[in-house]
Enzyme design. Sequence first.
Site, mmCIF file in Angstrom:
data_model
loop_
_atom_site.group_PDB
_atom_site.id
_atom_site.type_symbol
_atom_site.label_atom_id
_atom_site.label_comp_id
_atom_site.label_asym_id
_atom_site.label_seq_id
_atom_site.Cartn_x
_atom_site.Cartn_y
_atom_site.Cartn_z
ATOM 1 N N GLY A 201 0.982 -1.235 -0.093
ATOM 2 C CA GLY A 201 -0.171 -0.159 0.053
ATOM 3 C C GLY A 201 0.698 1.157 -0.117
ATOM 4 O O GLY A 201 1.621 1.328 0.771
ATOM 5 N N VAL B 56 16.797 8.480 -1.111
ATOM 6 C CA VAL B 56 17.807 7.345 -1.490
ATOM 7 C C VAL B 56 18.506 7.795 -2.502
ATOM 8 O O VAL B 56 19.684 7.510 -2.573
ATOM 9 C CB VAL B 56 16.984 6.072 -1.555
ATOM 10 N N ARG C 170 0.744 -5.230 -5.716
ATOM 11 C CA ARG C 170 1.137 -6.678 -5.191
ATOM 12 C C ARG C 170 1.365 -7.348 -6.112
ATOM 13 O O ARG C 170 1.106 -7.556 -7.479
ATOM 14 C CB ARG C 170 -0.246 -7.085 -4.657
ATOM 15 N N ASP D 203 5.180 -4.766 6.490
ATOM 16 C CA ASP D 203 5.568 -6.002 6.837
ATOM 17 C C ASP D 203 5.706 -7.224 5.809
ATOM 18 O O ASP D 203 6.572 -8.094 5.936
ATOM 19 C CB ASP D 203 5.010 -6.500 8.072
ATOM 20 N N THR E 254 4.294 2.807 5.903
ATOM 21 C CA THR E 254 2.614 2.233 5.983
ATOM 22 C C THR E 254 2.111 3.190 7.138
ATOM 23 O O THR E 254 2.619 3.880 8.013
ATOM 24 C CB THR E 254 2.632 0.924 6.435
ATOM 25 N N ASP F 297 -0.340 2.659 9.073
ATOM 26 C CA ASP F 297 -0.791 1.967 10.159
ATOM 27 C C ASP F 297 0.136 1.869 11.095
ATOM 28 O O ASP F 297 -0.307 1.587 12.410
ATOM 29 C CB ASP F 297 -0.940 0.358 9.682
ATOM 30 N N ASP G 19 2.453 0.144 12.289
ATOM 31 C CA ASP G 19 2.385 -1.383 12.950
ATOM 32 C C ASP G 19 3.557 -2.070 12.730
ATOM 33 O O ASP G 19 3.442 -3.269 12.736
ATOM 34 C CB ASP G 19 0.996 -2.088 12.279
ATOM 35 N N MET H 56 -8.559 3.501 9.317
ATOM 36 C CA MET H 56 -7.503 2.647 9.009
ATOM 37 C C MET H 56 -6.640 2.202 10.024
ATOM 38 O O MET H 56 -6.648 2.870 11.024
ATOM 39 C CB MET H 56 -6.951 3.140 7.632
ATOM 40 N N ARG I 206 -5.700 -1.627 10.016
ATOM 41 C CA ARG I 206 -5.842 -3.060 10.221
ATOM 42 C C ARG I 206 -5.931 -3.304 11.458
ATOM 43 O O ARG I 206 -6.936 -3.120 12.046
ATOM 44 C CB ARG I 206 -4.385 -3.647 9.567
ATOM 45 N N ALA J 35 -12.717 12.702 20.662
ATOM 46 C CA ALA J 35 -13.908 11.665 20.472
ATOM 47 C C ALA J 35 -14.399 11.118 21.745
ATOM 48 O O ALA J 35 -13.643 11.309 22.782
ATOM 49 C CB ALA J 35 -13.341 10.671 19.728
ATOM 50 N N HIS K 76 -9.804 4.963 1.869
ATOM 51 C CA HIS K 76 -8.456 5.203 1.357
ATOM 52 C C HIS K 76 -8.166 6.845 1.284
ATOM 53 O O HIS K 76 -7.043 7.330 0.885
ATOM 54 C CB HIS K 76 -8.352 4.716 -0.083
#
Length: 326
Positions: free
Chosen positions: A13, A25, A74, A105, A128, A130, A132, A172, A174, A189, A256
């Site tokens: 993603g 880079v 992918r 990951d 990412t 996330d 995570d 989002m 995951r 919230a 998204h």
Amino acid sequence: MKIKKVAVLTSGGDSPGMNAGLRAVVRACAYHNLKCVGVFRGFEGLIEGDFKDLDARSVKNIINRGGTFLKSARSKGFFTKEGRQQAFNNLKKFEVDALVVIGGDGTFAGASVFNKEHDFPIVGLPGTIDNDINGTDYTIGYDTALNTVVEAIDKIRDTANSHNRLFLVEVMGRNAGDIALNAGIGAGAEEILIPEENLGKDRLLESLKRSKKSGKTSSIVVVAEGDQIGKNIFELAKYIEENLKEYEVRVTVLGHIQRGGAPSCFDRVLASRLGVGAIDALLRGERDVMIGIVHNKVTSVPFDEAIQGENELDTELIRVADITSV
């Protein structure tokens, strides 16, 4: 082996800041008099030999752009030994000595297998939204996604206040609650539902009842997409309406939209530091590692460690969320 030519790709993603990482880079290669090639469409492009020479000018005016100019995809082929062999053949054909991958990951797992099979130097950057990935405090794109979510919830609250409604906002992440927890606190919230803390339907109803009794005329509940209270957010909304007749419930799935947009300054700086760190690591002879940031210091972590688990959620933030939502 002395490194003379480096390939770089983005996989999985997309996340805001990937272009800033690519830029860093490429320019770090130029700084160290290394040649650099970009691989389009991630591992799929590696298998198909979709390479392009890049220099410092090739990456001008991309630091502020979301997404990835090298595209992402992918790759089913990379799951096979034959596909990975073809990728290795192409790297040798283009005389590439090392590879930098930017992704999550899944990207690191594929890179680690490739390294073990072909003993090829690979370094990764965590890209990412996330957040995570184990072994880094922040991933590229996470900060931008947070700001996007908070801005969206601020707009939703205007409508919630105008119509005395309860809004469930799915974000989002995951199976990680970082975006939901931090954005929920930042947007004020009333409740935050995350996979790491199973609030349960009964406790959620009690919390909403208390909010109503305390004088709140509208409420925002932020729901992480991996939360397990209901089968999905729409079922949860129906359950609340059936048990709390005084609430008119609306659902917003941000989806998204959280991945898009210009990266924040934080993500641009983070990606730049990690991109430079990747070339530094390769020149030191490191391989099969992710370049992360811990306590504001650039560090390297073995791929196996990076993908073995998620960052632990900050329990202090959960307490802050509980206190400030009274």
